[in-house]
Scaffold this motif. Sequence first.
Motif, mmCIF file in Angstrom:
data_model
loop_
_atom_site.group_PDB
_atom_site.id
_atom_site.type_symbol
_atom_site.label_atom_id
_atom_site.label_comp_id
_atom_site.label_asym_id
_atom_site.label_seq_id
_atom_site.Cartn_x
_atom_site.Cartn_y
_atom_site.Cartn_z
ATOM 1 N N GLY A 147 0.799 -1.227 -0.076
ATOM 2 C CA GLY A 147 -0.032 -0.143 0.219
ATOM 3 C C GLY A 147 0.677 1.087 0.052
ATOM 4 O O GLY A 147 0.326 2.331 0.139
ATOM 5 N N SER A 148 2.096 1.331 0.143
ATOM 6 C CA SER A 148 2.807 2.438 -0.042
ATOM 7 C C SER A 148 2.867 2.962 -1.632
ATOM 8 O O SER A 148 2.882 2.124 -2.500
ATOM 9 N N MET A 149 2.917 4.238 -1.786
ATOM 10 C CA MET A 149 2.825 4.779 -2.884
ATOM 11 C C MET A 149 3.877 4.273 -3.817
ATOM 12 O O MET A 149 3.702 4.343 -5.158
ATOM 13 N N PHE A 182 15.678 -0.790 7.624
ATOM 14 C CA PHE A 182 14.468 -1.035 6.624
ATOM 15 C C PHE A 182 13.726 0.150 6.134
ATOM 16 O O PHE A 182 14.057 1.205 6.579
ATOM 17 N N HIS A 183 13.017 -0.381 4.949
ATOM 18 C CA HIS A 183 12.330 0.991 4.482
ATOM 19 C C HIS A 183 11.026 0.363 4.230
ATOM 20 O O HIS A 183 10.846 -0.622 3.302
ATOM 21 N N VAL A 184 9.766 1.134 4.569
ATOM 22 C CA VAL A 184 8.604 0.267 4.341
ATOM 23 C C VAL A 184 7.925 0.839 3.013
ATOM 24 O O VAL A 184 6.757 0.497 2.643
ATOM 25 N N GLY A 185 8.573 1.537 2.090
ATOM 26 C CA GLY A 185 8.104 2.003 0.971
ATOM 27 C C GLY A 185 7.528 3.460 1.206
ATOM 28 O O GLY A 185 7.598 3.846 2.085
ATOM 29 N N ASN A 190 -0.097 2.880 5.004
ATOM 30 C CA ASN A 190 -0.608 1.656 5.613
ATOM 31 C C ASN A 190 0.718 1.253 6.815
ATOM 32 O O ASN A 190 1.453 0.831 6.620
ATOM 33 N N PHE A 191 0.126 1.928 8.177
ATOM 34 C CA PHE A 191 0.907 1.909 9.366
ATOM 35 C C PHE A 191 1.263 0.662 9.669
ATOM 36 O O PHE A 191 2.214 0.386 10.377
ATOM 37 N N ASP A 192 0.483 -0.559 9.339
ATOM 38 C CA ASP A 192 0.937 -2.190 9.797
ATOM 39 C C ASP A 192 2.029 -2.190 9.213
ATOM 40 O O ASP A 192 3.056 -2.978 9.767
ATOM 41 N N ASN A 193 2.762 -1.661 7.984
ATOM 42 C CA ASN A 193 3.969 -1.898 7.564
ATOM 43 C C ASN A 193 4.970 -1.431 8.493
ATOM 44 O O ASN A 193 5.978 -2.282 8.713
ATOM 45 N N PHE A 194 4.978 -0.566 9.195
ATOM 46 C CA PHE A 194 5.759 -0.211 10.287
ATOM 47 C C PHE A 194 5.913 -1.117 11.256
ATOM 48 O O PHE A 194 6.871 -1.527 11.892
#
Length: 377
Positions: A147-149, A182-185, A190-194
């Motif tokens: 869901g990251s841009m 790391f990098h979540v995009g 989508n804060f669940d990524n973090f």
Amino acid sequence: MTTRQLQAIAREHGTPVVIVDHDVIRRNYAAFRRHLPRVQAYYAVKANPAPEIVQTLYKAGASFDVASFPEFMLVHENIRHLPAKERQDFIWDKIVYANPIKPRETLEALNQYKPLVTYDNAEELKKIRKYAPSAGLALRLRVPNTGSMVELSSKFGCDPGEAAELIERAFRTDLVVEAVSFHVGSQCTNFDNFVQALNMAAAVMQEARSRGHEINILDIGGGFPAAYNPHVPPFGELAKRINAEIRRLFPAKIEILAEPGRFFVATAATCVARVIGKAKRDGKTCYYIDDSVYHTFSGMIFDHCLYPLKAFKRGRNEICSVFGQTCDGLDTLSQSEELPNLEIDDLVYAENIGAYSNASSTWFNGFPPAKVVHVNL
Ligand SMILES: *Cc1c(COP(=O)(O)O)cnc(C)c1O
């Protein structure tokens, strides 16, 4: 910036012009620090490498994340006023070289600075060992970018299953793994990524500890979403979740850093362009402006970002097309913009265009990048 100020600057400097408001950059930096007090911010210079921005963020207390040797030197040059003997500490505290893939020449050039560099595979480790043996290492993990841009997980990061071996391998060859990153995009809403990434990093650090390797730095990367529009969930909410996970998962002595790029600069710039052509095609009005997707609007291509255009003029809006100044058909800013009736030489503007915009401007068709004006320096 008021529309009056924007127009005055465009009149004075001509168009196309990008206006960077340093008050907004300082405000964004302060908000980041206020919401994430345990996290030192390393500004990702690639989002907008203007030296004025590096200086403003340096004065505000930021450190820097660089993606290339020229960016490394850009930061280095802009802190010249520091006494020479503080320089080396400066490197460690102030710069992370966060591009996991580095050409041999870059490693050779970096070695004298004892930099902190990222890696995510065994080949890179061999190169670092050979060409930059005095570097400290940060292992880049592959984490969900859902869901990251802008998604990065297919290009960078080792699988969590490989992490322990890559850490072992580094220590076996006398290198030191200082950090897990790391990098979540980019523009991650989508804060669940973090949350997932923090849990994965904690597990990797725990595993390393159980094998006798204390890793004391956690680098939570970039991806913090800029408030492009009211639908972007608030940063404060994300920060709350990050803070809670950090408290739950990591010992208090762990040093935490982040690499925000977009979050600091996206909302700090506005570009102003001029209508240079007007035509009617298939019954629709088409405007041509003196900027393009090869220039300030390059983020539409490379960053998957939309920049709604606005007019200074009042009037009833109608659906129109807006094209850039180049001869390429791809150079289309919008096929369904809503603007009042404009004439040649009228000005239009786009807000929140400070990140990944003029940073990737080209000279395509011979048109130079837009002029940049810094205000509230
Ligand atoms: C691009 C990049 C950043 C900055 O990302 P934003 O989404 O702009 O915050 C941070 N770290 C690394 C390694 C990057 O490649």
